[in-house]
Structures are given as C-alpha cells and as structure tokens.
Write a protein that holds these residues in place. Structure first.
Motif, short mmCIF file in Angstrom:
data_model
loop_
_atom_site.label_atom_id
_atom_site.label_comp_id
_atom_site.label_asym_id
_atom_site.label_seq_id
_atom_site.Cartn_x
_atom_site.Cartn_y
_atom_site.Cartn_z
N ALA A 10 7.90 24.72 -8.14
CA ALA A 10 7.84 25.69 -7.04
C ALA A 10 9.18 26.41 -6.97
O ALA A 10 10.23 25.78 -6.97
CB ALA A 10 7.56 24.97 -5.72
N PRO A 11 9.16 27.75 -6.92
CA PRO A 11 10.41 28.49 -6.93
C PRO A 11 11.17 28.47 -5.61
O PRO A 11 12.34 28.83 -5.56
CB PRO A 11 9.99 29.92 -7.27
N GLY A 12 10.53 28.07 -4.52
CA GLY A 12 11.20 28.06 -3.22
C GLY A 12 10.39 27.26 -2.23
O GLY A 12 9.58 26.42 -2.61
N SER A 13 10.58 27.56 -0.95
CA SER A 13 9.90 26.78 0.09
C SER A 13 8.56 27.39 0.51
O SER A 13 7.89 26.87 1.37
CB SER A 13 10.81 26.66 1.31
N GLY A 14 8.17 28.52 -0.10
CA GLY A 14 6.91 29.16 0.25
C GLY A 14 5.72 28.39 -0.29
O GLY A 14 5.86 27.42 -1.05
N ALA A 15 4.54 28.82 0.12
CA ALA A 15 3.30 28.19 -0.34
C ALA A 15 3.20 28.34 -1.86
O ALA A 15 3.34 29.44 -2.39
CB ALA A 15 2.11 28.83 0.35
N PHE A 16 2.97 27.23 -2.55
CA PHE A 16 2.90 27.21 -4.00
C PHE A 16 1.66 26.44 -4.42
O PHE A 16 1.47 25.29 -4.02
CB PHE A 16 4.15 26.54 -4.57
N THR A 17 0.81 27.09 -5.18
CA THR A 17 -0.36 26.41 -5.73
C THR A 17 -0.38 26.62 -7.23
O THR A 17 0.03 27.67 -7.73
CB THR A 17 -1.68 26.95 -5.12
N THR A 18 -0.86 25.62 -7.92
CA THR A 18 -0.93 25.71 -9.37
C THR A 18 -2.08 24.86 -9.88
O THR A 18 -2.40 23.83 -9.30
CB THR A 18 0.40 25.27 -10.03
N ASN A 19 -2.68 25.32 -10.95
CA ASN A 19 -3.67 24.49 -11.63
C ASN A 19 -3.09 23.95 -12.94
O ASN A 19 -3.81 23.43 -13.78
CB ASN A 19 -4.99 25.24 -11.86
N CYS A 20 -1.77 24.06 -13.08
CA CYS A 20 -1.12 23.62 -14.32
C CYS A 20 -1.18 22.11 -14.50
O CYS A 20 -1.24 21.62 -15.62
CB CYS A 20 0.33 24.11 -14.36
N SER A 21 -1.16 21.37 -13.39
CA SER A 21 -1.23 19.92 -13.53
C SER A 21 -2.61 19.49 -14.03
O SER A 21 -2.76 18.38 -14.54
CB SER A 21 -0.90 19.26 -12.20
N ALA A 22 -3.60 20.35 -13.91
CA ALA A 22 -4.94 20.04 -14.39
C ALA A 22 -5.10 20.28 -15.89
O ALA A 22 -6.08 19.86 -16.48
CB ALA A 22 -5.98 20.87 -13.63
N VAL A 23 -4.13 20.99 -16.49
CA VAL A 23 -4.19 21.24 -17.93
C VAL A 23 -3.84 19.93 -18.62
O VAL A 23 -2.72 19.45 -18.57
CB VAL A 23 -3.21 22.36 -18.35
N SER A 24 -4.79 19.33 -19.21
CA SER A 24 -4.58 18.11 -19.98
C SER A 24 -5.45 18.25 -21.21
O SER A 24 -6.57 17.75 -21.27
CB SER A 24 -4.97 16.89 -19.16
N ALA A 25 -4.93 18.97 -22.16
CA ALA A 25 -5.73 19.36 -23.32
C ALA A 25 -5.22 18.70 -24.59
O ALA A 25 -4.07 18.29 -24.69
CB ALA A 25 -5.66 20.88 -23.48
N THR A 26 -6.12 18.63 -25.53
CA THR A 26 -5.74 18.28 -26.89
C THR A 26 -5.77 19.59 -27.66
O THR A 26 -6.79 20.28 -27.68
CB THR A 26 -6.74 17.27 -27.50
N LEU A 27 -4.64 19.95 -28.23
CA LEU A 27 -4.52 21.24 -28.90
C LEU A 27 -4.38 21.07 -30.40
O LEU A 27 -3.43 20.45 -30.89
CB LEU A 27 -3.33 22.03 -28.36
N ALA A 28 -5.31 21.66 -31.12
CA ALA A 28 -5.21 21.72 -32.58
C ALA A 28 -4.14 22.75 -32.95
O ALA A 28 -3.76 23.59 -32.12
CB ALA A 28 -6.57 22.13 -33.16
N PRO A 29 -3.64 22.72 -34.16
CA PRO A 29 -2.65 23.73 -34.55
C PRO A 29 -3.18 25.14 -34.30
O PRO A 29 -4.33 25.47 -34.63
CB PRO A 29 -2.47 23.46 -36.05
N GLY A 30 -2.37 25.96 -33.64
CA GLY A 30 -2.73 27.35 -33.33
C GLY A 30 -3.50 27.51 -32.02
O GLY A 30 -3.67 28.63 -31.54
N ALA A 31 -3.98 26.43 -31.42
CA ALA A 31 -4.76 26.51 -30.17
C ALA A 31 -3.84 26.64 -28.97
O ALA A 31 -2.68 26.22 -29.00
CB ALA A 31 -5.66 25.29 -30.03
#
Length: 162
Positions: free
Chosen positions: A47-68
């Motif tokens: 979070a860049p500051g004290s404002g409202a911050f939402t993200t779906n980045c914590s939900a990214v749990s991927a297996t990535l092949a080369p180039g993906a």
C-alpha cells in the motif's frame, strides 16, 4: 542448465494526482523469463499510503511455464496526506519457486508526482463585476473617469454668475 527467472512490470494510471479522493490503478504483470517452469508465483504489492488499498495480487498463485505471465490489479485512493506529501510511492516484488530454490523478480518502484489542479473559473456569484476580470474593470474605470470629466460634480458653492 536450469535458469529460473521472473520479471515484474508495474504500470500506473493516471501518471500523477492532484486531489484527495482520486483513485490510482496499478497493473502488475509477472513473467517467467527463465527456461524452467516456476511454481507458486505470487506478487506482493505494498500500500503506498494510508488511503484505501485493494489488490487481487495476493490471489495470484500461478505456475508459470517459460514465457508465461500472470497479471493483477491494485487500487489506491489518494488521501489529504498524499497531497501534502506531494508524491505517492509504491513498490512491488514477485516470487516463486523451483524447489528447493526460491526465485525473486526485480523490485518495481513507481512514484507519482502531485500536479497542481487547473485553476477553477472565476466565480460569478456575489458581484456582477467579477467576471469582467482585470482588463474589464480597468476599462470600466476609464469610462467612469471620462464621464466625470464631461459632467463634473460640484461640491462647493457655485461660482457661476447668471
């Protein structure tokens, strides 16, 4: 030879801010730039500051092949403190694994500058002279002076004899 590598790119829209309450959107894309599949790839976006911050980045749990790649979005609402500080800074990093090795991406740092908002149009309430601006008021003053010279106002006893 296995060479696991992750590359993170973070972009932002808009590229600056001018008021509290504005919403900043961050797009984060993590790419497997190595030559081996990377498991449990995640992105940590702070979070860049004290404002409202939402993200779906914590939900990214991927297996990535080369180039993906995998993408996530974060949203931040600008605060009065951000405006007072005149900048917003956010950092993110990705990680994954090729067991037993942990692989980290580059750190992505984004700084948004404060930009003074454009001046509002002159208010027209209150005085009807306000929309005239400085030039209009000066011209009005010249007109009043010219009229006064044509029709002088006498304040003392009349010296005219009739």
């Amino acid at each position: 030879l296995q060479a696991p590598m992750l590359s993170l790119m973070k972009s932002v829209n808009p590229s600056n801010f001018s008021a509290a309450g504005e919403v900043i959107l961050y797009s984060l894309v993590i790419t497997n730039t190595g030559n081996v599949t990377i498991q449990t790839v995640t992105i940590a976006d702070t979070a860049p500051g004290s404002g409202a911050f939402t993200t779906n980045c914590s939900a990214v749990s991927a297996t990535l092949a080369p180039g993906a790649s995998a993408e996530c979005i974060s949203r931040y609402t600008v605060t009065a403190g951000d405006v007072a500080a005149c900048l917003i800074t956010s950092v993110a990093v990705g990680q994954g694994g090729v067991p037993p090795v942990l692989v980290y991406s580059n750190f992505e740092l984004v700084t948004l500058p404060f930009v003074e908002p454009a001046p509002a149009a002159l208010a027209t309430t209150g005085s009807s002279l306000l929309p005239l601006g400085v030039l209009g008021i000066a011209l009005l003053g010249i007109g009043i002076l010219a009229a006064a010279r044509r029709h002088p106002v006498r304040t003392g006893p009349s010296t005219r004899r009739g």
